[in-house]
Scaffold this motif. Structure first.
Motif, mmCIF file in Angstrom:
data_model
loop_
_atom_site.group_PDB
_atom_site.id
_atom_site.type_symbol
_atom_site.label_atom_id
_atom_site.label_comp_id
_atom_site.label_asym_id
_atom_site.label_seq_id
_atom_site.Cartn_x
_atom_site.Cartn_y
_atom_site.Cartn_z
ATOM 1 N N ALA A 177 30.692 -20.892 7.231
ATOM 2 C CA ALA A 177 29.296 -20.442 7.320
ATOM 3 C C ALA A 177 28.332 -21.611 7.146
ATOM 4 O O ALA A 177 27.334 -21.719 7.874
ATOM 5 C CB ALA A 177 29.034 -19.363 6.268
ATOM 6 N N LEU A 178 28.616 -22.522 6.201
ATOM 7 C CA LEU A 178 27.753 -23.687 6.018
ATOM 8 C C LEU A 178 27.780 -24.596 7.245
ATOM 9 O O LEU A 178 26.729 -25.105 7.680
ATOM 10 C CB LEU A 178 28.170 -24.466 4.770
ATOM 11 N N ALA A 179 28.965 -24.790 7.819
ATOM 12 C CA ALA A 179 29.063 -25.631 9.020
ATOM 13 C C ALA A 179 28.276 -25.023 10.185
ATOM 14 O O ALA A 179 27.589 -25.737 10.924
ATOM 15 C CB ALA A 179 30.530 -25.819 9.397
ATOM 16 N N ALA A 180 28.344 -23.699 10.333
ATOM 17 C CA ALA A 180 27.589 -23.056 11.406
ATOM 18 C C ALA A 180 26.085 -23.149 11.160
ATOM 19 O O ALA A 180 25.298 -23.378 12.090
ATOM 20 C CB ALA A 180 28.017 -21.591 11.527
ATOM 21 N N LEU A 181 25.672 -22.981 9.910
ATOM 22 C CA LEU A 181 24.255 -23.098 9.592
ATOM 23 C C LEU A 181 23.733 -24.505 9.847
ATOM 24 O O LEU A 181 22.606 -24.681 10.348
ATOM 25 C CB LEU A 181 24.012 -22.700 8.135
ATOM 26 N N MET A 182 24.525 -25.519 9.521
ATOM 27 C CA MET A 182 24.076 -26.888 9.749
ATOM 28 C C MET A 182 23.982 -27.214 11.229
ATOM 29 O O MET A 182 23.128 -28.009 11.652
ATOM 30 C CB MET A 182 25.010 -27.859 9.038
ATOM 31 N N ALA A 194 15.822 -33.132 16.560
ATOM 32 C CA ALA A 194 14.839 -32.653 15.585
ATOM 33 C C ALA A 194 15.570 -31.884 14.491
ATOM 34 O O ALA A 194 16.590 -31.235 14.744
ATOM 35 C CB ALA A 194 13.777 -31.776 16.246
ATOM 36 N N PHE A 195 15.038 -31.960 13.280
ATOM 37 C CA PHE A 195 15.645 -31.325 12.114
ATOM 38 C C PHE A 195 14.810 -30.126 11.715
ATOM 39 O O PHE A 195 13.591 -30.233 11.536
ATOM 40 C CB PHE A 195 15.714 -32.327 10.960
ATOM 41 N N SER A 196 15.466 -28.975 11.581
ATOM 42 C CA SER A 196 14.778 -27.737 11.214
ATOM 43 C C SER A 196 14.713 -27.633 9.694
ATOM 44 O O SER A 196 15.649 -27.166 9.038
ATOM 45 C CB SER A 196 15.501 -26.522 11.811
ATOM 46 N N ASN A 197 13.615 -28.071 9.138
ATOM 47 C CA ASN A 197 13.446 -27.990 7.688
ATOM 48 C C ASN A 197 13.295 -26.549 7.223
ATOM 49 O O ASN A 197 13.681 -26.199 6.105
ATOM 50 C CB ASN A 197 12.231 -28.820 7.266
ATOM 51 N N ARG A 198 12.734 -25.694 8.065
ATOM 52 C CA ARG A 198 12.555 -24.285 7.698
ATOM 53 C C ARG A 198 13.887 -23.616 7.413
ATOM 54 O O ARG A 198 14.073 -22.964 6.386
ATOM 55 C CB ARG A 198 11.824 -23.551 8.823
ATOM 56 N N LEU A 199 14.860 -23.799 8.283
ATOM 57 C CA LEU A 199 16.169 -23.187 8.087
ATOM 58 C C LEU A 199 16.946 -23.895 6.984
ATOM 59 O O LEU A 199 17.609 -23.247 6.170
ATOM 60 C CB LEU A 199 16.958 -23.226 9.403
ATOM 61 N N PHE A 200 16.854 -25.212 6.939
ATOM 62 C CA PHE A 200 17.613 -25.929 5.909
ATOM 63 C C PHE A 200 17.099 -25.606 4.513
ATOM 64 O O PHE A 200 17.879 -25.585 3.549
ATOM 65 C CB PHE A 200 17.526 -27.433 6.165
#
Length: 610
Positions: free
Chosen positions: A116-121, A132-138
């Motif tokens: 799950a963590l790998a998929a979220l990343m 681009a890095f999604s700070n909202r999701l991270f």
């Protein structure tokens, strides 16, 4: 798009973590599907929806009315492509929610949580667009990991080994810890105020981000410290005034890594520091204009805060300072003090911000006060902190309990470093020598030997303290007023005040080290022999040197007993000899000659009068 309806079926499979193979397969399939949709631009950005949600949050009644009235009209006006994009966004939001549920669920297996963590990343890397890095999701991911009670240790291991070394992940992790620590500090102050006011109905309003229950305040502090301990500090190198052409052409982000891939592709540049001075900003702008190819690369490269090493350093310090303002458990408090002076303090933009925390730790005394000494000493010697009561605090930490602590080796190493300065006044050095003399009388044998070593080194470093060993004026003093210092010394009363917290007022210089005479008759032979060695060394200062305290620091009863048992005795020496074996513990026939004048009959408790 042809098989998009299968996403609904896969989401139902993902919500059944007990069937792990089915859930893992659905997770991987949905990850590939949504990543492809992100790359093709089918999934819209969540910035507009998040801003609308913020506006509706302030006025929920108006938001509900607007939604009920405008929803049918919007559905009629939207094209099929827009309807599909909205539906796809809802499915993606459900997918993210299901992954966060698995990440924080105690019923999920460690391998499923790692997946799950790998998929979220992966979604973090593709959600905001290419490079681009999604700070909202991270932010949601790291908050779930810090507050969720069901997160397994394998998830943190994956974060530490695979993601945390990337600049963007590091920067936004520190920002999330800062934000969470500030929230916990506010909650702690509110709870303390409610407890002081007698509000028994105050409840913890913190809710879990993931599916499991939230951690307690102490567990969250331990998790934040674990994450902070695995983040290596970054100190920007000081750039010299003159640079050669090769160093100018080299990019400052060439050797750095990012999870989104922007640093490796050269699609990002360091954002300006808003806290920097106007002179520094002008200098930075001039350097960017002078760099070769800057004009061509400027439109393509986006400015990012995580690409600025100075902002990385400031974010690192802000996270630690916010964490130190929370209510730390005792075990974490001591671990923080062990780590603070060596790793955290050198990496801060302004290390003097830690002076309040270290001073408070020093006021607590005990082991915390011992561990805070190193940080205070570093601030005093390297960063110009004015702390006139430093030696008074060190003087107060010297207690018999100091010889029993597990961290006594490190504490006495620091004490030796602090007392080695030649700038220590004579009255302060004499007070420490007297304090170690008193401690040697009450400490175990290993502690007494260590105290004797400190006395030896203090007197050697400060020759003016020889007055404690030989004072002819005090020996010749007699008569006069009984309340005078000379009369008190002649009468056998020590003028040294051990209970005085200020070494300058303890009157140690007016006293003498009579404790050494008592230690010469110590029951432990090693202590008595060390007193004789000390007398010889101080009598001949030219041929002697300071004692090395390193072998004495880890000494204990076991080590002293091992030395005594390992000593080789001369052969042929009888330890005891009796012409006839004794008939009891008090055999009058054998002990009568050795104990002359004593009555060994039963009931006798005092020696016979001759």
């Amino acid at each position: 798009m042809r098989h998009a309806n299968n996403a609904v079926v896969l989401l139902q499979c993902l919500q059944e973590p007990l069937q792990e193979p089915l859930a893992r397969g659905a997770m991987q399939a949905l990850k590939l599907f949504f990543v492809e949709q992100h790359d093709e631009g089918q999934l819209q950005s969540h910035s507009s929806s998040s801003s609308a949600a913020k506006r509706h949050k302030t006025n929920p009644a108006a938001a509900a009315a607007a939604a009920s009235s405008s929803q049918p009209e919007q559905q009629q006006q939207q094209t099929p492509e827009e309807l599909y994009a909205a539906w796809l966004s809802r499915q993606y939001a459900a997918y993210i929610h299901a992954l966060l549920q698995l990440l924080g669920s105690a019923s999920a297996s460690p391998s499923l949580q790692v997946s799950a963590l790998a998929a979220l990343m992966e979604c973090v890397r593709h959600e905001a667009g290419p490079a681009a890095f999604s700070n909202r999701l991270f932010g949601r991911v790291i908050s779930c990991m810090l507050t969720g009670s069901g997160v397994q240790p394998e998830v943190y291991s994956l974060l530490f080994t695979k993601y945390l070394h990337c600049l963007d992940v590091r920067f936004y992790t520190l920002a999330a810890i800062t934000r969470l620590a500030q929230q916990h500090a506010v909650r702690g102050e509110t709870a303390a105020a409610a407890a002081a006011g007698g509000d028994s109905g105050a409840e913890d309003e913190e809710a879990a981000v993931g599916g499991g229950s939230s951690r307690g305040s102490a567990d969250v502090s331990r998790t934040m410290f674990d994450v902070l301990s695995h983040i290596a500090p970054i100190v920007p190198p000081k750039q010299p005034q003159q640079k050669d052409q090769q160093q100018q052409q080299q990019s400052p982000l060439a050797d750095l890594q990012s999870w989104c891939g922007a640093a490796e592709a050269g699609l990002v540049q360091a954002a300006g520091d808003s806290n920097a001075s106007a002179k520094a900003r002008r200098k930075r702008k001039q350097q960017q204009q002078e760099e070769p190819g800057a004009a061509a690369a400027a439109p393509a490269a986006a400015a990012a805060a995580w690409a600025n090493l100075k902002l990385q350093q400031r974010c690192y310090g802000d996270a630690w300072l916010a964490f130190l303002r929370t209510d730390l458990p005792h075990d974490i408090y001591r671990k923080v003090l062990l780590k603070l002076h060596s790793e955290v303090l050198p990496a801060l933009v302004n290390p003097l911000l830690l002076s309040d925390f270290l001073s408070h730790s020093l006021d607590r005394g005990g082991l915390e006060g011992m561990l805070a000494l190193n940080g205070i000493f570093r601030l005093v010697t390297r960063h110009g902190l004015e702390y006139p009561a430093f030696y008074a605090r060190l003087y107060g930490l010297l207690t018999p309990a100091a010889f029993m602590h597990k961290q006594r080796v490190q504490f006495f190493q620091l004490a030796d470093i602090f007392l080695s300065s030649s700038m220590v006044p004579a009255y302060t050095a004499a007070a420490f020598a007297k304090k170690f003399g008193r401690l040697a009388l009450r400490a175990p044998p290993a502690g007494a030997m260590l105290a004797l070593g400190f006395i030896h080194n203090i007197i050697r470093r400060h020759p003016s303290c020889m007055v404690l060993l030989h004072k002819p004026a005090a020996a010749a003093a007699g008569g006069g007023d009984e309340d005078s210092d000379e009369a008190a010394a002649a009468a056998g009363r020590d003028v040294y005040d051990e209970a005085q917290p200020d070494p300058a007022k303890s009157r140690a210089v007016e006293s003498s080290l009579w404790e050494l005479a008592a230690l010469r008759n110590h029951y432990c032979p090693q202590v008595a022999s060390m007193c004789s060695v000390l007398d010889k060394d101080l009598a001949n200062r030219v041929r002697s040197s300071e004692l090395d305290l390193v072998p004495l620091l880890p000494a204990s009863y076991a080590s002293l007993m091992g030395q005594e048992l390992g000593r080789k005795l001369r052969k042929g020496v009888a330890t005891a000899f009796y012409a006839a074996p004794p008939q009891g513990l008090w055999d009058a026939a054998l002990l009568g000659e050795e104990l002359q004048g004593w009555d060994l009959s039963l009931g006798a408790e005092e020696p016979a009068q001759q």
